[in-house]
Design a protein around this motif. Structure first.
Motif, PDB file in Angstrom:
ATOM      1  N   PHE A  40       0.899  -1.164   0.000  1.00  0.00           N
ATOM      2  CA  PHE A  40       0.000   0.000   0.000  1.00  0.00           C
ATOM      3  C   PHE A  40       0.934   1.209   0.000  1.00  0.00           C
ATOM      4  CE2 PHE A  40      -4.411   1.194   1.805  1.00  0.00           C
ATOM      5  CZ  PHE A  40      -4.437   2.349   1.046  1.00  0.00           C
ATOM      6  N   MET A  82      -3.758  10.865   5.893  1.00  0.00           N
ATOM      7  CA  MET A  82      -4.639  11.148   4.756  1.00  0.00           C
ATOM      8  C   MET A  82      -5.606  12.275   5.093  1.00  0.00           C
ATOM      9  SD  MET A  82      -7.440   8.009   4.870  1.00  0.00           S
ATOM     10  CE  MET A  82      -8.663   7.903   6.207  1.00  0.00           C
ATOM     11  N   PRO A  83      -6.122  12.961   4.054  1.00  0.00           N
ATOM     12  CA  PRO A  83      -7.274  13.837   4.268  1.00  0.00           C
ATOM     13  C   PRO A  83      -8.468  12.943   4.602  1.00  0.00           C
ATOM     14  CG  PRO A  83      -6.283  14.173   2.085  1.00  0.00           C
ATOM     15  CD  PRO A  83      -5.728  12.906   2.625  1.00  0.00           C
ATOM     16  N   LEU A  84      -9.397  13.454   5.383  1.00  0.00           N
ATOM     17  CA  LEU A  84     -10.535  12.624   5.804  1.00  0.00           C
ATOM     18  C   LEU A  84     -11.868  13.285   5.459  1.00  0.00           C
ATOM     19  CD1 LEU A  84     -11.757  10.228   7.278  1.00  0.00           C
ATOM     20  CD2 LEU A  84     -11.187  11.308   9.448  1.00  0.00           C
ATOM     21  N   SER A  85     -11.921  14.600   5.511  1.00  0.00           N
ATOM     22  CA  SER A  85     -13.153  15.323   5.211  1.00  0.00           C
ATOM     23  C   SER A  85     -12.765  16.675   4.629  1.00  0.00           C
ATOM     24  CB  SER A  85     -13.973  15.500   6.497  1.00  0.00           C
ATOM     25  OG  SER A  85     -15.035  16.427   6.326  1.00  0.00           O
ATOM     26  N   ASN A 117     -15.301  19.401   4.200  1.00  0.00           N
ATOM     27  CA  ASN A 117     -16.095  20.428   4.861  1.00  0.00           C
ATOM     28  C   ASN A 117     -16.952  19.789   5.951  1.00  0.00           C
ATOM     29  OD1 ASN A 117     -17.227  22.880   5.431  1.00  0.00           O
ATOM     30  ND2 ASN A 117     -18.493  22.984   3.580  1.00  0.00           N
ATOM     31  N   LEU A 154     -10.890  17.891   7.741  1.00  0.00           N
ATOM     32  CA  LEU A 154     -10.321  16.999   8.755  1.00  0.00           C
ATOM     33  C   LEU A 154      -9.194  16.188   8.145  1.00  0.00           C
ATOM     34  CD1 LEU A 154     -13.573  15.426  10.321  1.00  0.00           C
ATOM     35  CD2 LEU A 154     -12.176  17.264  11.298  1.00  0.00           C
ATOM     36  N   PHE A 172      -8.907   8.808  -0.224  1.00  0.00           N
ATOM     37  CA  PHE A 172      -8.722   9.045   1.209  1.00  0.00           C
ATOM     38  C   PHE A 172      -8.597   7.647   1.809  1.00  0.00           C
ATOM     39  CE2 PHE A 172     -11.236  13.367   1.478  1.00  0.00           C
ATOM     40  CZ  PHE A 172     -10.368  13.915   0.554  1.00  0.00           C
ATOM     41  N   ALA A 173      -7.391   7.118   1.791  1.00  0.00           N
ATOM     42  CA  ALA A 173      -7.162   5.708   2.144  1.00  0.00           C
ATOM     43  C   ALA A 173      -5.756   5.552   2.680  1.00  0.00           C
ATOM     44  CB  ALA A 173      -7.336   4.835   0.897  1.00  0.00           C
ATOM     45  N   MET A 174      -5.590   4.713   3.704  1.00  0.00           N
ATOM     46  CA  MET A 174      -4.237   4.500   4.251  1.00  0.00           C
ATOM     47  C   MET A 174      -4.200   3.220   5.087  1.00  0.00           C
ATOM     48  SD  MET A 174      -4.015   7.238   7.430  1.00  0.00           S
ATOM     49  CE  MET A 174      -5.045   7.046   8.919  1.00  0.00           C
ATOM     50  N   ALA A 178      -7.695   2.025   6.719  1.00  0.00           N
ATOM     51  CA  ALA A 178      -8.688   3.086   6.949  1.00  0.00           C
ATOM     52  C   ALA A 178      -9.063   3.743   5.629  1.00  0.00           C
ATOM     53  CB  ALA A 178      -8.119   4.138   7.904  1.00  0.00           C
ATOM     54  N   LEU A 179     -10.355   4.004   5.471  1.00  0.00           N
ATOM     55  CA  LEU A 179     -10.878   4.672   4.281  1.00  0.00           C
ATOM     56  C   LEU A 179     -11.789   5.812   4.702  1.00  0.00           C
ATOM     57  CD1 LEU A 179     -12.198   1.529   2.314  1.00  0.00           C
ATOM     58  CD2 LEU A 179     -10.041   2.734   1.872  1.00  0.00           C
ATOM     59  N   GLY A 180     -11.725   6.928   3.990  1.00  0.00           N
ATOM     60  CA  GLY A 180     -12.708   7.995   4.152  1.00  0.00           C
ATOM     61  C   GLY A 180     -13.696   7.875   3.002  1.00  0.00           C
ATOM     62  N   HIS A 219     -16.599   5.596  12.106  1.00  0.00           N
ATOM     63  CA  HIS A 219     -16.733   6.787  12.948  1.00  0.00           C
ATOM     64  C   HIS A 219     -17.091   7.957  12.027  1.00  0.00           C
ATOM     65  CE1 HIS A 219     -15.899   9.945  15.843  1.00  0.00           C
ATOM     66  NE2 HIS A 219     -15.525   9.071  16.754  1.00  0.00           N
ATOM     67  N   GLU A 220     -18.137   8.685  12.349  1.00  0.00           N
ATOM     68  CA  GLU A 220     -18.497   9.848  11.534  1.00  0.00           C
ATOM     69  C   GLU A 220     -17.354  10.857  11.562  1.00  0.00           C
ATOM     70  OE1 GLU A 220     -22.282  11.504  12.512  1.00  0.00           O
ATOM     71  OE2 GLU A 220     -23.321   9.587  12.277  1.00  0.00           O
ATOM     72  N   ALA A 221     -17.062  11.440  10.402  1.00  0.00           N
ATOM     73  CA  ALA A 221     -15.943  12.377  10.298  1.00  0.00           C
ATOM     74  C   ALA A 221     -16.293  13.430   9.247  1.00  0.00           C
ATOM     75  CB  ALA A 221     -14.664  11.628   9.924  1.00  0.00           C
ATOM     76  N   ASP A 254     -17.807  15.314   6.335  1.00  0.00           N
ATOM     77  CA  ASP A 254     -18.583  14.885   5.166  1.00  0.00           C
ATOM     78  C   ASP A 254     -18.198  13.489   4.684  1.00  0.00           C
ATOM     79  OD1 ASP A 254     -16.154  15.468   3.919  1.00  0.00           O
ATOM     80  OD2 ASP A 254     -16.857  17.359   3.059  1.00  0.00           O
ATOM     81  N   HIS A 255     -17.366  12.793   5.439  1.00  0.00           N
ATOM     82  CA  HIS A 255     -17.001  11.422   5.112  1.00  0.00           C
ATOM     83  C   HIS A 255     -17.215  10.522   6.334  1.00  0.00           C
ATOM     84  CE1 HIS A 255     -15.279  13.224   1.569  1.00  0.00           C
ATOM     85  NE2 HIS A 255     -14.826  12.071   1.132  1.00  0.00           N
ATOM     86  N   LEU A 280     -15.408   7.551   8.377  1.00  0.00           N
ATOM     87  CA  LEU A 280     -14.132   6.847   8.528  1.00  0.00           C
ATOM     88  C   LEU A 280     -14.461   5.371   8.723  1.00  0.00           C
ATOM     89  CD1 LEU A 280     -11.789   5.735  10.736  1.00  0.00           C
ATOM     90  CD2 LEU A 280     -11.042   7.084   8.784  1.00  0.00           C
TER      91      LEU A 280
END
Lengths: 177, 177
Positions: free
Chosen positions: A12, A38-41, A43, A46, B36-38, B48-50, B127-129, B131-132, B134
């Motif tokens: 990965f 990584m970026p997560l959100s 707006n 996060l 958004f993945a790591m 983890a994925l967003g 987990h809510e994060a 607009d994405h 997690l």
């Protein structure tokens, strides 16, 4: 070929390597590189980091609740690699490696001047995740070197020579296709 | 130059683009790309994925609790990009784009044959994060194309031509330094 599941992260890759700056309760600066990031959100904005439990970074974020995600280019690969070594708590990796502090706008930990982009973050929440802690931060200020942002709003990733970790001491930079 | 904080992810690039395969409760296959993945933990292995809330991927993972993280090379960039389009629920992006299914070992969603590495995952927690969502998964099986793993255990990232998203329709591949 099958991989031991615990080695899956080897495939990965490459992963953008970020340099995270924090301060401890006494205000002493720490800098350490991470590639589980990584970026997560968007707006609200996060960011997410996977941080090993033993790190001073995790201790500092838990205590002072702020951090800066600095994006290095391959020009400072040697310094970034040195920052991954364990120095005693309170010893500044920036001073040890010759990197320069730049005052942040909205958080106490400094930016690393030699990087190409900076995300100033306040701790949002953490969640235990195996041998790492999942740390999320709210991005309160974001900046990028002007000459690295293209007119279409995308990063000029090739010009930025973003440092990406492959494994061990192997790194890559992006080549546009 | 300052970035709108909601645009910080533009400077957090390039990011490995993964193709996530899932099935719905009727067994119908979905494939969608995410960047958004790591990796998140090595032992136990966690990824983890967003994931955006509106996606069929998130609905499928919530319902069937399994997914495969497929790592594409730039050889299938057009197909990966097409998979990002919204097809009606139940329509297989793989069939629409000419990609091939490969049976997974330990989960029901198939692998994408044309990819270079595959991580079969079972949902761990969400987990809510912003607009994405997690989404974390336990990696129960990991495989990589044999010729892409070097003797030192690292990925031959340049040979693999791992597809990395810069922004919009701009992508990069890694160049070793």
């Amino acid at each position: 070929m099958k991989l031991e599941p615990s080695k899956f992260y080897k495939a990965f890759a490459p992963r953008v390597t970020v340099l995270v700056t924090t301060i401890d309760v006494k205000g002493r600066v720490n800098a350490a590189p991470f590639s589980f990031a990584m970026p997560l959100s968007m707006n609200p904005p996060l960011v997410a980091l996977g941080i090993n439990y033993a790190s001073n970074t995790l201790e500092n974020i838990s205590e002072t609740r702020e951090f800066v995600v600095n994006i290095p280019s391959n020009e400072i690969i040697d310094q970034v690699f040195k920052c991954s070594k364990t120095f005693p708590k309170g010893v500044s990796e920036l001073e040890k490696t010759g990197l320069s502090k730049l005052k942040s706008s909205k958080v106490r930990p400094p930016r690393v001047a030699e990087c190409v982009a900076w995300f100033e973050c306040k701790l949002e929440w953490m969640h235990e995740a195996g041998d790492h802690m999942l740390v999320t931060g709210s991005v309160v200020e974001a900046e990028v070197k002007k000459e690295l942002l293209k007119k279409n709003g995308n990063l000029d990733a090739e010009k930025a020579r973003v440092l990406m970790h492959v494994g061990g001491n192997e790194f890559a930079v992006p080549f546009m296709i």
